[in-house]
Design a protein around this motif. Structure first.
Motif, PDB file in Angstrom:
ATOM      1  N   THR A   1     -31.463   7.839  16.610  1.00  0.00           N
ATOM      2  CA  THR A   1     -31.232   7.580  14.753  1.00  0.00           C
ATOM      3  C   THR A   1     -32.908   7.956  14.252  1.00  0.00           C
ATOM      4  O   THR A   1     -33.598   7.809  15.137  1.00  0.00           O
ATOM      5  CB  THR A   1     -30.924   5.784  14.337  1.00  0.00           C
ATOM      6  OG1 THR A   1     -29.760   5.810  14.731  1.00  0.00           O
ATOM      7  CG2 THR A   1     -30.928   5.332  12.849  1.00  0.00           C
TER       8      THR A   1
ATOM      9  N   SER B   1     -27.739  11.007  16.150  1.00  0.00           N
ATOM     10  CA  SER B   1     -26.465  10.948  15.754  1.00  0.00           C
ATOM     11  C   SER B   1     -25.820   9.827  14.588  1.00  0.00           C
ATOM     12  O   SER B   1     -24.978   9.838  13.913  1.00  0.00           O
ATOM     13  CB  SER B   1     -25.988   9.541  16.290  1.00  0.00           C
ATOM     14  OG  SER B   1     -26.634   8.420  17.328  1.00  0.00           O
ATOM     15  N   SER B   2     -27.373   9.214  13.528  1.00  0.00           N
ATOM     16  CA  SER B   2     -27.776   9.327  12.076  1.00  0.00           C
ATOM     17  C   SER B   2     -28.816   9.586  12.185  1.00  0.00           C
ATOM     18  O   SER B   2     -30.035   9.569  12.678  1.00  0.00           O
ATOM     19  CB  SER B   2     -27.534   7.761  12.962  1.00  0.00           C
ATOM     20  OG  SER B   2     -26.187   7.021  12.879  1.00  0.00           O
TER      21      SER B   2
ATOM     22  N   TYR C   1     -21.704   0.317   7.846  1.00  0.00           N
ATOM     23  CA  TYR C   1     -21.571   1.929   8.012  1.00  0.00           C
ATOM     24  C   TYR C   1     -19.922   1.514   7.516  1.00  0.00           C
ATOM     25  O   TYR C   1     -19.130   2.739   7.577  1.00  0.00           O
ATOM     26  CB  TYR C   1     -21.464   3.118   9.004  1.00  0.00           C
ATOM     27  CG  TYR C   1     -23.259   3.784   9.486  1.00  0.00           C
ATOM     28  CD1 TYR C   1     -24.101   3.097   9.044  1.00  0.00           C
ATOM     29  CD2 TYR C   1     -22.881   4.404  10.437  1.00  0.00           C
ATOM     30  CE1 TYR C   1     -25.092   3.855   9.425  1.00  0.00           C
ATOM     31  CE2 TYR C   1     -24.462   5.199  10.592  1.00  0.00           C
ATOM     32  CZ  TYR C   1     -25.317   4.654  10.246  1.00  0.00           C
ATOM     33  OH  TYR C   1     -26.304   5.567  11.007  1.00  0.00           O
TER      34      TYR C   1
ATOM     35  N   GLY D   1     -22.842   8.206  16.834  1.00  0.00           N
ATOM     36  CA  GLY D   1     -23.073   7.578  16.487  1.00  0.00           C
ATOM     37  C   GLY D   1     -22.291   5.974  16.397  1.00  0.00           C
ATOM     38  O   GLY D   1     -21.516   5.845  17.614  1.00  0.00           O
TER      39      GLY D   1
ATOM     40  N   VAL E   1     -23.670   5.782   2.679  1.00  0.00           N
ATOM     41  CA  VAL E   1     -23.154   6.170   4.298  1.00  0.00           C
ATOM     42  C   VAL E   1     -22.183   6.867   4.269  1.00  0.00           C
ATOM     43  O   VAL E   1     -20.798   7.626   3.634  1.00  0.00           O
ATOM     44  CB  VAL E   1     -22.677   5.095   5.113  1.00  0.00           C
ATOM     45  CG1 VAL E   1     -22.138   5.717   6.285  1.00  0.00           C
ATOM     46  CG2 VAL E   1     -23.968   4.220   4.738  1.00  0.00           C
TER      47      VAL E   1
ATOM     48  N   ARG F   1     -21.238  11.630   6.222  1.00  0.00           N
ATOM     49  CA  ARG F   1     -20.784  12.155   7.867  1.00  0.00           C
ATOM     50  C   ARG F   1     -20.510  13.408   7.760  1.00  0.00           C
ATOM     51  O   ARG F   1     -20.356  14.006   6.605  1.00  0.00           O
ATOM     52  CB  ARG F   1     -19.193  11.650   9.057  1.00  0.00           C
ATOM     53  CG  ARG F   1     -19.191  10.314   8.640  1.00  0.00           C
ATOM     54  CD  ARG F   1     -18.278  10.305  10.034  1.00  0.00           C
ATOM     55  NE  ARG F   1     -17.082   9.471   9.644  1.00  0.00           N
ATOM     56  CZ  ARG F   1     -16.391   8.661  10.993  1.00  0.00           C
ATOM     57  NH1 ARG F   1     -15.748   9.604  11.656  1.00  0.00           N
ATOM     58  NH2 ARG F   1     -15.462   7.967  10.440  1.00  0.00           N
TER      59      ARG F   1
ATOM     60  N   GLN G   1     -19.053  15.047  13.950  1.00  0.00           N
ATOM     61  CA  GLN G   1     -19.154  14.757  13.194  1.00  0.00           C
ATOM     62  C   GLN G   1     -20.468  13.512  13.626  1.00  0.00           C
ATOM     63  O   GLN G   1     -20.476  12.396  14.585  1.00  0.00           O
ATOM     64  CB  GLN G   1     -18.390  14.014  11.926  1.00  0.00           C
ATOM     65  CG  GLN G   1     -17.912  14.721  11.553  1.00  0.00           C
ATOM     66  CD  GLN G   1     -16.924  13.963  10.988  1.00  0.00           C
ATOM     67  OE1 GLN G   1     -15.658  13.030  11.319  1.00  0.00           O
ATOM     68  NE2 GLN G   1     -16.429  14.022   9.471  1.00  0.00           N
ATOM     69  N   LYS G   2     -21.543  13.951  12.736  1.00  0.00           N
ATOM     70  CA  LYS G   2     -23.223  12.772  12.968  1.00  0.00           C
ATOM     71  C   LYS G   2     -22.978  12.054  12.096  1.00  0.00           C
ATOM     72  O   LYS G   2     -21.935  12.088  10.384  1.00  0.00           O
ATOM     73  CB  LYS G   2     -24.332  12.914  13.235  1.00  0.00           C
ATOM     74  CG  LYS G   2     -24.829  14.135  11.521  1.00  0.00           C
ATOM     75  CD  LYS G   2     -25.738  14.891  12.463  1.00  0.00           C
ATOM     76  CE  LYS G   2     -26.695  15.673  11.053  1.00  0.00           C
ATOM     77  NZ  LYS G   2     -27.844  17.184  11.338  1.00  0.00           N
ATOM     78  N   TRP G   3     -23.690  10.523  11.835  1.00  0.00           N
ATOM     79  CA  TRP G   3     -23.423   9.389  10.164  1.00  0.00           C
ATOM     80  C   TRP G   3     -24.497  10.490  10.047  1.00  0.00           C
ATOM     81  O   TRP G   3     -25.838  10.816  10.569  1.00  0.00           O
ATOM     82  CB  TRP G   3     -23.593   8.534  10.643  1.00  0.00           C
ATOM     83  CG  TRP G   3     -23.206   7.723  11.640  1.00  0.00           C
ATOM     84  CD1 TRP G   3     -22.464   8.155  12.966  1.00  0.00           C
ATOM     85  CD2 TRP G   3     -21.422   7.545  10.809  1.00  0.00           C
ATOM     86  NE1 TRP G   3     -21.067   8.030  13.242  1.00  0.00           N
ATOM     87  CE2 TRP G   3     -20.349   7.223  12.311  1.00  0.00           C
ATOM     88  CE3 TRP G   3     -20.962   7.064   9.472  1.00  0.00           C
ATOM     89  CZ2 TRP G   3     -19.437   7.098  11.150  1.00  0.00           C
ATOM     90  CZ3 TRP G   3     -19.493   6.321   9.265  1.00  0.00           C
ATOM     91  CH2 TRP G   3     -19.461   5.680  10.814  1.00  0.00           C
TER      92      TRP G   3
END
Lengths: 420, 420
Positions: free
Chosen positions: A344, A365-366, A381, A398, B112, B114, B408-410
């Motif tokens: 992150t 990932s974030s 989330y 994530g 939030v 993706r 997909q990431k966040w």
């Protein structure tokens, strides 16, 4: 001996595979009844579970384990209630299995769409916290998977006491008991067999310290969903709002020290050194945070220690932060790409274009703008629950909730359609 | 020697990693210009490419390779044009990279969502068809990935001639050349090094015969996207429409014999033996298909051969089909679960409830009702292109297009939000 262990682990895998196949035919209601039944039995048998837990606690004390370890191991009434509530919460979540999406007609006349399916058999390997037994089982069953649980030997009695109730609840809901199995064999080899049983285990999810995680990653041939490190960065940009920067840096580093989404490194744009270096580091020092500073910032921070290369790559999980002054956004992103763990990263900026570039180009990932890294969490989330956080490049990245434990297959509906 | 090879492969991986990181900052237009440029250069240099191809053809003929092999290897003008058109087609597809979905506000106030990102570095390992060089490179670049290509040694000159044009087009579009690299080292060890280079290669995609695929699956430590077998089933249910059953079975088996989505096994409900066994098997025999029949159906089919256990597990890729009479839907699904390869299965039925159960409970990458298994294909599904078909339980299942090469990431958007 090794062959015996392997045979035993394979038998577990076969029972799991069979139970999982049977579950495909059952509806969401049966799974939710089982989850609520699990909660009920954990509450009903809370005293028995605590009795089993006391055995583990006594052994851990006799072995001289440290107080933090003992605390993680302890199951008091409120922790048992939290497990039960967690299971009931999972029961309220929408069932991901069988969800059909994107069903559209193709020029050939067929209808094509996707249907969400369980992954299959999940091996969950974890260390001392016994609540993982219930949390993981609940998420796996809800998402249509079978789970083989393997907790730390120090929590064996606690875990078995919990698993026994989970299985009993499956039975009451007329679901196969072997959706939840516990691998009891004490030998370490048993874990080795489990994580290399490619035909019977579809994914391994480890939870615990870096020792366990590194071992699983190195030895598993089954795919692993995990993150090894959470070396999270906050980058305070040239166009940062000072008050936001201060709030976010302090929260990201100090709101909780031992979590994987805690910031471990602070990057500060050169143009903001004059106005922000002092207040940022003072606020951190006030919270007891040691600062490991780059050569340029070091002389300007009272009490700071010189950062080594190693520091920039370290997840401290402690009241320490590394700090580096960077020339610009590109330098900040290059630093993150080099030292980061893909977990992150957050930028503090008021600049639209800078924020847009950071969001797109940082490959973690974030990725966040003007928010604390501590938000990287399945509950925050909106996943409703979380079985872990993944920094994988494949399948899921994530926080991993129910959807991360499933995969879409394709469905085709026709009316006698053939290909020409 | 081994160390030298490993160093060479690692250097390729490092260049790929770096090129891929640079690509994240570039927009869709640059990628599409590169793809159209690739098509242009393949057309412009078609004669040079054919000259290189003739070297490979001569060597293959001298080595006494069979005509089917020589045919797959051959690059005539129309095949070069097909490669160019394929690249232009990929250029017209929407760019999956950076696509934001599910961006919603959470109770904490953060937003939030993706964002879709490339997987990273893809190793593409394939056999004789040189067109894979262009197809795979086009899909990987469009989806923001770098690719390391490794074709069969028999097509080396052809592949290098194509790869040279692809790289030249990347240069013209000001994209890093190392987004497309070709692993030339002749040693087999080089492939071994490539598929175990976990830190520099994110996924391996093999295309070719079962020998290659089995080897990759057994030896790779990097995750692999592939299917080993396409042992596809058609189940003709009690409530099947006779005309649809006939059409679908014949098409699924005979429309093309050598493709992975061709049916290899026919399951027939016991109640339809009297009216359907004869016409189904007669239609297949008329198309030259040999029938390997279960003990019950064998005496009723002229010219049929007794099926062994092995037959039911075999992907023939030839004019042969196995046939089994089953008691009901459950028996059909149990047979598929036992012998199937998780690729594609189709039911022929008019019964709504039976169709619904088959769709949900059959755990294959494509599950169909009243349609030929031959539809299991990225183009037929509307993916616009296909790099392969996956029977994996993780990441992607079924035909793999651009989306399957991303994850997909966040992303989190805030306004100074911190966690409390």
């Amino acid at each position: 001996m090794t062959q015996e262990i392997e045979a035993e682990v394979r038998a577990l895998g076969q029972r799991a595979r069979q139970a999982q196949g049977q579950l495909l035919a059952r509806d969401s209601g049966a799974k939710d009844r089982a989850l609520r039944g699990m909660a009920e039995l954990l509450r009903r048998d809370a005293e028995d579970i605590q009795r089993a837990n006391r055995k583990d606690l006594r052994a851990a004390e006799a072995a001289g384990r440290d107080p933090a370890f003992i605390d993680r191991l302890r199951l008091d009434e409120s922790r048992i209630e939290a497990m039960a509530k967690g299971l009931e919460q999972i029961a309220t979540l929408p069932d991901p299995v069988g969800e059909i999406s994107d069903l559209t007609y193709r020029p050939s006349g067929i209808q094509v769409g996707r249907m969400r399916m369980p992954l299959g058999v999940i091996a969950m390997i974890y260390e001392s916290r016994p609540n993982v037994t219930a949390d993981a089982a609940g998420l796996c069953v809800k998402s249509g998977n079978a789970v083989i649980l393997r907790g730390g030997s120090e929590s064996l009695h606690s875990n078995l006491a919990i698993a026994e109730r989970l299985r009993a609840a499956l039975g009451r809901a007329q679901l196969p008991l072997d959706l939840v199995q516990y691998l009891q064999t004490p030998d370490r080899e048993a874990v080795g067999a489990l994580i290399r049983m490619d035909d019977l285990v579809d994914v391994v999810i480890p939870r615990g310290g870096k020792g366990l995680l590194s071992r699983i990653r190195a030895e598993a041939t089954v795919p692993v969903i995990m993150h090894l490190d959470g070396n999270c960065h906050v980058y305070v940009d040239r166009d940062a709002d000072a008050a936001k920067a201060l709030k976010i840096v302090v929260n990201a580093k100090t709101q909780r020290l031992g979590t994987c989404n805690t910031a471990e490194s602070l990057l500060l744009h050169r143009d903001r050194v004059d106005d922000l270096l002092e207040p940022l580091t003072a606020a951190l020092r006030e919270k007891g945070v040691e600062i490991r500073a780059c050569s340029e910032s070091l002389p300007r921070i009272p009490g700071a220690v010189a950062a080594t290369e190693e520091d920039f790559a370290t997840e401290y999980l402690a009241a320490i932060i590394s700090l580096k002054i960077v020339d610009d956004l590109d330098a900040a992103m290059a630093h993150i790409a080099r030292y980061g763990s893909g977990h992150t990263e957050s930028i503090v900026t008021e600049n639209f274009t800078t924020a847009r570039r950071f969001l797109r180009e940082v490959d973690s990932s974030s990725v966040m703008v003007n928010a604390s890294t501590r938000f990287a969490d399945g509950f925050e989330y909106g996943l409703g629950a979380e079985i872990g956080i993944s920094t994988n490049r494949l399948h899921v990245r994530g926080p991993v909730g129910l959807e991360g434990l499933t995969l879409q297959k394709w469905i085709v509906l026709g009316d006698g359609h053939i290909r020409s």
